[in-house]
Structure formats: C-alpha cells, structure tokens
Scaffold this active site. Structure first.
Site, short mmCIF file in Angstrom:
data_model
loop_
_atom_site.label_atom_id
_atom_site.label_comp_id
_atom_site.label_asym_id
_atom_site.label_seq_id
_atom_site.Cartn_x
_atom_site.Cartn_y
_atom_site.Cartn_z
N ARG A 1 -2.78 45.79 38.14
CA ARG A 1 -4.04 45.44 37.49
C ARG A 1 -4.03 43.98 37.06
O ARG A 1 -3.03 43.46 36.58
CB ARG A 1 -4.27 46.33 36.27
CG ARG A 1 -5.56 46.01 35.52
CD ARG A 1 -5.76 46.95 34.33
NE ARG A 1 -6.97 46.62 33.59
CZ ARG A 1 -7.04 45.75 32.60
NH1 ARG A 1 -5.95 45.11 32.20
NH2 ARG A 1 -8.18 45.52 31.98
N ASP B 1 -4.40 63.58 28.79
CA ASP B 1 -3.34 63.53 29.80
C ASP B 1 -2.15 64.40 29.46
O ASP B 1 -1.40 64.80 30.35
CB ASP B 1 -2.87 62.08 29.99
CG ASP B 1 -3.76 61.28 30.92
OD1 ASP B 1 -4.72 61.86 31.46
OD2 ASP B 1 -3.49 60.09 31.12
#
Length: 242
Positions: A33, A140
């Site tokens: 990223r 998550d």
C-alpha cells in the site's frame, strides 16, 4: 466484567480459547500500500471512483481518498512467505519488477510512490464461530475476510449494530447477555460466511490466466458497470432490521 466482546482481529487471542486450533491461514498473498499526493499524480488517475487492474499473480487497485487530495494504491501479489506486522517496509524496486510486463499506465502508478507498506493476507475458513457464556467475537476475530470485496471493516460495523440491537432487545425482555450474544451469532453467520466465500471466489477470478482470463474480461465487458453492481445488491443493500 459483564461481558467480553473480542474485537481483536485476525490474530485474536480469544478465538483459539473458544475454538481450539482455529488459527488464521496465510493466503500466500501480500498486500502493498502507498499514498500518492494529488500534485504528484497524473490527473486521469482520479477520473474513476475505483480503478482495478488484473493480471497473472497480482492485481492493482487505486482510488481517490481524502477528498481527492491523494490516491490510495494497493497492489496484491502472490507470495510464498508471510511478512510480520501490518506495516512492514516494502522494497519499491522489487514491486516495480513484479509489474514490469504490465500495461504502461499500471506501471506508472506503481513507479510513482517512493515508499510502500506491506502486510500479509490471512483469512479464516468460512464457518460459524459461537462464543461461550457472555463472550463473543466481532469483526475479523470472528470472520477474517480476504479484501477482494473490500468488506472487512464493513462487516465489523454491521456486527456491532446487530450485537447492540440484540443486547438491547434481550435486556428489555429480561434475557441475559449470553442469550443475546447467541442470537447475534446466529443472525450474522450466514451473511459473513457468504462475504468470505465471495471474497475467496473473487480472489480466484482475479488470478485466472489464459483462456479463463479472456473469458472473464469478455463477460465483465458485456455485463457493464450497472449489471456488475447489481450482482452485489445483496451486499451493499444490507440494512439492519428494525
């Protein structure tokens, strides 16, 4: 404490205590990223809300953020070894080499950032993960999802809304919090498992090569943007029950 909501992510400390041996699995992919400031980017990079490039062993996505003042760039590549942490430093030249045979416009996006952050992608098998007593999992920790429908954070927000409603209703009816948590888990499991399955399927489609890739690209071009989006009405059209 009255209750424990484990929202401690893919490497949750609580999940293995509730479901022994339920460990996150390395997907053999690494995400890279970077952010590009608008003044350092080419103007046409901002024309689309989201740009997605597909190729063998990798894909690239970029989209404007911060009100159009920057471009978020994420490259996901096949990788044999997991990297530690959420924000390891990535070697720019190594990533540029991975995209050396891609279209020149994709290469220009990859070449522009000076620095990259990396993290390995882990996920969990799609299955229900009930809590125990007044303990439950959220986000998550319960259903880590590969980022190929970009819904990991959204599922956690939905979880929180549904859990809050279940506890509020349960307490109002004189039920204990443990019962409310089991209701929440039952309500959420079908949807989160479907999102996990769709993300995994997209990840496979993105990696197709040869005739399969040609067929995929032809089908996408024939469908067009509106028809493609309608395939996900079940996902983006979700609203919490009253």
């Amino acid at each position: 404490g009255t209750a424990l909501i484990a929202a401690d992510g893919v490497w949750s400390n609580i999940r293995p205590r509730l479901n022994a041996g339920d460990e996150a699995v390395f997907s053999r992919r690494t995400a890279w990223r970077a952010l590009i400031a608008a003044e350092d980017a080419e103007p046409h990079w901002f024309e689309a809300e989201t740009s997605l490039w597909l190729g063998p062993g990798a894909h690239l996505v970029h989209y404007p953020v911060c009100g159009g003042s920057a471009l978020n760039v994420v490259a996901i590549v096949n990788d044999d070894a997991p990297r530690k942490g959420w924000a390891g430093a990535g070697e720019r030249d190594a990533l540029v080499a991975r995209f050396a045979r891609w279209h020149r416009d994709a290469r220009r996006v990859i070449e522009r950032p000076a620095g990259w952050q990396t993290w390995s992608l882990f996920d969990l098998p799609a299955k229900p993960r009930p809590g125990r007593g007044a303990v439950t999992l959220l986000g998550d920790a319960a259903h880590a999802t590969l980022p190929f429908v970009a819904q990991g954070g959204a599922m956690a927000i939905e979880d929180a809304i549904v859990l809050a409603h279940c506890i509020e209703r349960g307490v109002a009816r004189g039920h204990d919090i443990a019962s409310a948590m089991r209701e929440y888990e039952t309500l959420r499991a079908p949807r989160t498992m479907r999102v996990q399955a769709e993300a995994a399927a997209n990840g496979a489609r993105y990696a197709w090569r040869g005739p399969l890739a040609l067929a995929r690209d032809f089908a996408i071009s024939r469908m067009g943007g509106e028809a493609l989006l309608r395939r996900y009405d079940w996902l983006y059209g979700w609203r919490p029950a009253e």
